[in-house]
Design a protein around this motif. Structure first.
Motif, PDB file in Angstrom:
ATOM      1  N   ALA B 317      35.061  61.771  43.183  1.00 36.99           N
ATOM      2  CA  ALA B 317      35.954  60.927  44.230  1.00 36.99           C
ATOM      3  C   ALA B 317      35.019  59.400  44.394  1.00 36.99           C
ATOM      4  O   ALA B 317      35.822  58.424  44.623  1.00 36.99           O
ATOM      5  N   HIS B 318      34.006  59.550  44.007  1.00 33.79           N
ATOM      6  CA  HIS B 318      33.084  58.357  44.407  1.00 33.79           C
ATOM      7  C   HIS B 318      32.983  57.314  43.267  1.00 33.79           C
ATOM      8  O   HIS B 318      32.752  56.120  43.201  1.00 33.79           O
ATOM      9  N   ASP B 319      33.839  57.688  42.113  1.00 38.46           N
ATOM     10  CA  ASP B 319      33.743  56.997  41.089  1.00 38.46           C
ATOM     11  C   ASP B 319      35.059  55.647  40.884  1.00 38.46           C
ATOM     12  O   ASP B 319      35.124  55.021  40.109  1.00 38.46           O
ATOM     13  N   ALA B 320      35.748  56.031  42.267  1.00 39.46           N
ATOM     14  CA  ALA B 320      37.026  55.173  42.229  1.00 39.46           C
ATOM     15  C   ALA B 320      36.707  53.591  42.061  1.00 39.46           C
ATOM     16  O   ALA B 320      37.223  53.086  40.964  1.00 39.46           O
ATOM     17  N   ALA B 321      35.665  52.967  42.671  1.00 45.28           N
ATOM     18  CA  ALA B 321      35.409  51.456  42.261  1.00 45.28           C
ATOM     19  C   ALA B 321      34.913  51.251  41.059  1.00 45.28           C
ATOM     20  O   ALA B 321      35.339  50.358  40.256  1.00 45.28           O
ATOM     21  N   VAL B 322      34.008  52.305  40.484  1.00 45.89           N
ATOM     22  CA  VAL B 322      33.314  52.218  39.478  1.00 45.89           C
ATOM     23  C   VAL B 322      34.380  52.128  38.303  1.00 45.89           C
ATOM     24  O   VAL B 322      34.372  51.172  37.227  1.00 45.89           O
ATOM     25  N   ASN B 323      35.371  53.004  38.315  1.00 49.36           N
ATOM     26  CA  ASN B 323      36.135  53.165  37.125  1.00 49.36           C
ATOM     27  C   ASN B 323      37.234  52.120  37.419  1.00 49.36           C
ATOM     28  O   ASN B 323      37.472  51.389  36.250  1.00 49.36           O
ATOM     29  N   GLN B 324      37.657  51.557  38.384  1.00 50.39           N
ATOM     30  CA  GLN B 324      38.657  50.460  38.510  1.00 50.39           C
ATOM     31  C   GLN B 324      37.860  48.942  37.897  1.00 50.39           C
ATOM     32  O   GLN B 324      38.434  48.307  37.220  1.00 50.39           O
ATOM     33  N   MET B 325      36.552  49.153  38.345  1.00 50.72           N
ATOM     34  CA  MET B 325      35.680  47.809  37.696  1.00 50.72           C
ATOM     35  C   MET B 325      35.737  47.893  36.351  1.00 50.72           C
ATOM     36  O   MET B 325      35.910  46.612  35.564  1.00 50.72           O
ATOM     37  N   ARG B 326      35.580  48.985  35.795  1.00 50.43           N
ATOM     38  CA  ARG B 326      35.426  49.009  34.068  1.00 50.43           C
ATOM     39  C   ARG B 326      36.816  48.650  33.565  1.00 50.43           C
ATOM     40  O   ARG B 326      36.623  47.879  32.339  1.00 50.43           O
ATOM     41  N   ILE B 327      37.619  49.128  34.416  1.00 45.82           N
ATOM     42  CA  ILE B 327      39.117  48.809  33.721  1.00 45.82           C
ATOM     43  C   ILE B 327      39.206  47.227  33.639  1.00 45.82           C
ATOM     44  O   ILE B 327      39.735  46.694  32.628  1.00 45.82           O
ATOM     45  N   LEU B 328      39.038  46.625  34.848  1.00 45.48           N
ATOM     46  CA  LEU B 328      38.974  45.391  35.106  1.00 45.48           C
ATOM     47  C   LEU B 328      38.171  44.682  33.966  1.00 45.48           C
ATOM     48  O   LEU B 328      38.716  43.496  33.164  1.00 45.48           O
ATOM     49  N   LEU B 329      37.162  45.083  33.666  1.00 50.29           N
ATOM     50  CA  LEU B 329      36.157  44.462  32.591  1.00 50.29           C
ATOM     51  C   LEU B 329      36.690  44.613  31.328  1.00 50.29           C
ATOM     52  O   LEU B 329      36.697  43.815  30.547  1.00 50.29           O
ATOM     53  N   ASP B 330      37.094  45.963  31.094  1.00 51.11           N
ATOM     54  CA  ASP B 330      37.569  46.103  29.741  1.00 51.11           C
ATOM     55  C   ASP B 330      38.850  45.255  29.379  1.00 51.11           C
ATOM     56  O   ASP B 330      39.049  44.735  28.213  1.00 51.11           O
ATOM     57  N   ARG B 331      39.843  44.952  30.223  1.00 53.53           N
ATOM     58  CA  ARG B 331      41.037  44.535  30.084  1.00 53.53           C
ATOM     59  C   ARG B 331      40.432  42.983  30.024  1.00 53.53           C
ATOM     60  O   ARG B 331      41.191  42.162  29.203  1.00 53.53           O
ATOM     61  N   GLU B 336      40.438  38.519  26.255  1.00 50.10           N
ATOM     62  CA  GLU B 336      39.462  37.194  25.897  1.00 50.10           C
ATOM     63  C   GLU B 336      39.497  37.373  24.228  1.00 50.10           C
ATOM     64  O   GLU B 336      39.844  36.497  23.409  1.00 50.10           O
ATOM     65  N   ASN B 337      39.369  38.660  23.853  1.00 49.42           N
ATOM     66  CA  ASN B 337      39.223  38.808  22.311  1.00 49.42           C
ATOM     67  C   ASN B 337      40.526  38.719  21.725  1.00 49.42           C
ATOM     68  O   ASN B 337      40.553  38.099  20.581  1.00 49.42           O
ATOM     69  N   ALA B 338      41.439  38.762  22.421  1.00 49.39           N
ATOM     70  CA  ALA B 338      43.094  38.505  21.875  1.00 49.39           C
ATOM     71  C   ALA B 338      43.294  37.114  22.204  1.00 49.39           C
ATOM     72  O   ALA B 338      44.510  36.773  21.599  1.00 49.39           O
ATOM     73  N   GLY B 339      42.366  36.323  22.479  1.00 49.20           N
ATOM     74  CA  GLY B 339      42.857  34.860  22.506  1.00 49.20           C
ATOM     75  C   GLY B 339      43.767  34.467  23.808  1.00 49.20           C
ATOM     76  O   GLY B 339      44.343  33.303  23.875  1.00 49.20           O
ATOM     77  N   LEU B 340      43.812  35.414  24.695  1.00 49.57           N
ATOM     78  CA  LEU B 340      44.653  35.048  25.743  1.00 49.57           C
ATOM     79  C   LEU B 340      43.968  34.584  26.969  1.00 49.57           C
ATOM     80  O   LEU B 340      42.604  34.664  27.143  1.00 49.57           O
ATOM     81  N   ALA B 341      44.574  34.204  27.994  1.00 50.95           N
ATOM     82  CA  ALA B 341      44.183  33.803  29.209  1.00 50.95           C
ATOM     83  C   ALA B 341      43.095  35.023  29.878  1.00 50.95           C
ATOM     84  O   ALA B 341      43.732  36.228  29.744  1.00 50.95           O
ATOM     85  N   ALA B 342      42.341  34.678  30.552  1.00 57.40           N
ATOM     86  CA  ALA B 342      41.394  35.768  30.840  1.00 57.40           C
ATOM     87  C   ALA B 342      41.534  36.398  32.177  1.00 57.40           C
ATOM     88  O   ALA B 342      40.948  37.332  32.442  1.00 57.40           O
ATOM     89  N   GLU B 343      42.537  35.877  32.825  1.00 55.43           N
ATOM     90  CA  GLU B 343      42.848  36.324  34.123  1.00 55.43           C
ATOM     91  C   GLU B 343      44.152  37.439  34.209  1.00 55.43           C
ATOM     92  O   GLU B 343      45.080  36.863  34.071  1.00 55.43           O
TER      93      GLU B 343
END
Lengths: 343, 343, 343
Positions: B317-331, B336-343
């Motif tokens: 349960a405590h991983d909620a923010a951890v996992n969401q931030m990792r998803i945000l980072l990865d996306r 960026e790698n795809a050359g698209l806008a980063a937001e």
């Protein structure tokens, strides 16, 4: 990345006293060096053919070297002559031996095909043993590709910047030297006229001088320079017409241990006709200080290159000799790899 | 594994006095920072375009930086303006320069496309220069993937265990905070009520307290927290109705040098309205002790992950923010790698 | 390169006092060892299943171990029994546990399939706890492939060379021992007759002696030797007919941490019936000195092999047991990798 068919400096002769085994690595090859009873230096691969133990942990017996792991004994040609526990010596029991020539107080080892080892290919140099010169030998370790040190030697414009506080001299960067091709390298000549002395000598040489810088760089990595200081003369071309005040040689060799590490053997010294011991002390201190400046610069450069090896370079006028030497090196290595003659 | 189009902390402003060149590596890019004559900070790639020498070994000349290997001189935009030995400067002779903004005593460097560098994207923080707060700046080196430190900051349940002897607090592990999404990160809020003080302050704070933990973590790696201590009140929801005893900010940034190394810049400090210098001393000592606990834990975790990178994780349960931030980072990185806008 | 289905020594029992967690790496597997309340030793993987934190930084609670990063708690079987912040424990939340047997003062851990762990496979040895023997335990770290240490133990001809100044003995290299196959290893026997004592004991043992060397080497890496010294007798075959002067055991285990690092656990000691404490002191000092000789030789050998792993070897008569043990090791590993029975 290494030329094989050439003479590499394995060390100064004083590093190899009789009865001791010296371990050195040259171009990724580990060597064990020792002296026969008549004093002749021998180099064999530092790896027993039996189980790959290090022969530099062995013992000298007469003209032979014994591996002190399981006792195999090899003669100076690398042939195994004794295997404890059995009377028969296997035919394949051989360690590679390397041609060695001792000249000008350097131990020269031929790393390529032994049949091609020709002592006439050893570049001229002036050793610490020469009675007319007060040569002082030393060495230093660089964590860098040896070719970056070669580059450094082939472009003295860096004296103006890297060695601003030790050698100095605006002229090195402002003007270009004369470069000529030799059979296995390049010669670089330059007269610097009517100029202050090298920075580290300015407390004793307070006037203005003409200076000759005349050096060769030869495969794989031998640099020999005549450096002379004259009273500032009137000639603007050809040799200075001032009085010769200081006549020196510096002999240097940059020997790759591996892709990222090399040993820099060097000496500098004045003719006894033009200088006393105190000048030798000064040159010795000066060259060490300057080479530590090179070491810091080149090791940082090497780390940058390792981080991103494929980044292009920008060529400038001072790169002429640098680039020609790299081409010569690359061609020589490519020819060796293709199994062709190396010259 | 790094977001490019964002502001990274390259250091505290006091690390860059005028006349000095500061070497930093951010996200595998070596940087050389210096100040122009008007004090403005400049960041260029720490690699001369000529032969890849390190510019941090160079010299500042006016608003320019000169490579002290062969003397190429670059202006603050990275354009080469002088090549010794020749009058023409090659067009390609350019080193990359990076947008820099100095704010809240941090040097912020934009590591992506310069045209996208928008100072409004710099997260809010409170700097040591703020006259109302006694902020103490520091830094620490972690031999670990910076994302493991981000994970750590996004899950305060570890306070109960890693920091049992320094911060402590059973509530952090026993209950879950409120997590909300921001444009480029997350906000985490929690009231801890009627509880003893943080362990390392219990010799001076002996009663029971309500505490507010309210922080944001924003791309790439900026953590800013308001931490407040109140007299234990009666309210069980919303803000404490006890008296505010201590009001603090801590501002932190975890900056990747490379895949396995990061620099942790951090400060902690109390408002001068609620605390004197001795409280600042206490917070400063406390945060160092606690971050050394984190360092030991995270570096050992990183060694385990490197040994076997593909082992799955177990989510709790405590991983909620951890996992969401990792998803945000990865996306963000994937975009960026795809050359698209980063937001 | 490691046998899995076998008992490895994880350490001496004194390395694991109650209440402490011991970190060891065996065959690339990180282990955390601790004792249950009844003293029984437990070994679990030193990696929390949640986020791979190191369990050796955790805490023992009763018979359980708690990860001190986010607080997951595991019982001695590795099953997670508590996750802070939630009531449900995920089914997959398990860390691997390893069978442990404590015997002869060694902690034996089974690194393969738990169902195949059979304590009867633990080789015989004599521990420091044995009241009839004055065994002294120790350990040493080798930066080398553990198989090179096994090779060393299976060919005592190296005593003549590596240990010339400590053990010595011309006979070891000059003659061959008797080698016999065991179920999971080899037995090596040799009588050395009418010979001076081991070099390091010659100041107290000045006569001539018969000596028995009788040892086994068993998978994966356990060496147990009976070494006896007799007054030189008249028998030329079979046991000495001289008087037994000194009766000793030495028990050794070479445990791979990774491909290039191993821990060498060893003891040596005399029977209390044949020797006093001062003999134990002598043996203890002697074995350390000799093993440092081995360490230098084997680490240099390992560096040579790493530099060029594909170079062939030359076989000699003394390699008989070495080669047979390598074949047994390779076959056992291949059989395990093929999912077949390991014997």
């Amino acid at each position: 990345m290494f030329v094989r068919n050439c003479w590499y400096v394995a060390g100064w002769d004083y590093e190899l006293p009789p009865g001791q085994i010296l371990a050195k690595t040259i171009a990724d090859q580990p060597l064990a060096l020792y002296r026969k009873q008549d004093g002749t230096a021998v180099a064999v691969e530092d790896r027993c053919c039996h189980r790959h133990a290090a022969l530099h942990l062995g013992e000298i017996e007469g003209d032979c070297i014994r591996c002190m792991y399981h006792g195999l004994k090899f003669d100076a040609s690398g042939r195994c002559v004794e295997v404890p526990g059995q009377s028969r010596v296997p035919e394949r029991a051989v360690v590679r031996s390397y041609p060695v020539v001792e000249r000008d107080n350097w131990l020269w080892v031929w790393m390529g095909e032994p049949a091609r080892a020709d002592a006439d290919l050893i570049p001229f140099s002036v050793g610490p043993g020469d009675p007319d010169w007060d040569m002082r030998p030393s060495s230093m370790r660089f964590e860098a590709d040896y070719r970056l040190v070669l580059d450094n030697l082939l472009d003295f414009s860096h004296l103006t910047f890297v060695h601003r506080k030790t050698f100095g001299g605006e002229d090195f960067a402002a003007s270009l030297p004369r470069i000529s091709r030799m059979e296995r390298g390049f010669r670089v000549e330059r007269w610097v006229r009517d100029t202050p002395a090298l920075v580290f000598t300015q407390h004793v040489m307070t006037g203005r001088y003409d200076m000759l810088i005349d050096y060769t760089v030869q495969l794989p990595c031998v640099f020999v320079m005549r450096f002379q200081v004259y009273e500032a003369g009137k000639a603007t071309e050809g040799p200075s017409d001032g009085k010769l005040l200081l006549d020196t040689w510096t002999c240097q060799s940059v020997v790759p241990a591996s892709a990222g590490e090399c040993t820099y053997y060097f000496s500098w010294g004045a003719s006894k006709a033009t200088a006393g011991r105190e000048v030798g002390d000064l040159l010795y201190a000066g060259i060490h200080k300057a080479f530590l400046e090179d070491k810091e610069m080149i090791e940082a450069q090497y780390r940058n290159i390792r981080r991103d090896p494929d980044r292009p370079v920008i060529n400038i006028a001072h790169d002429a000799a640098v680039n020609q030497m790299r081409i010569l090196l690359d061609r020589t290595i490519a020819a060796e790899n293709a199994g062709l003659a190396a010259e």
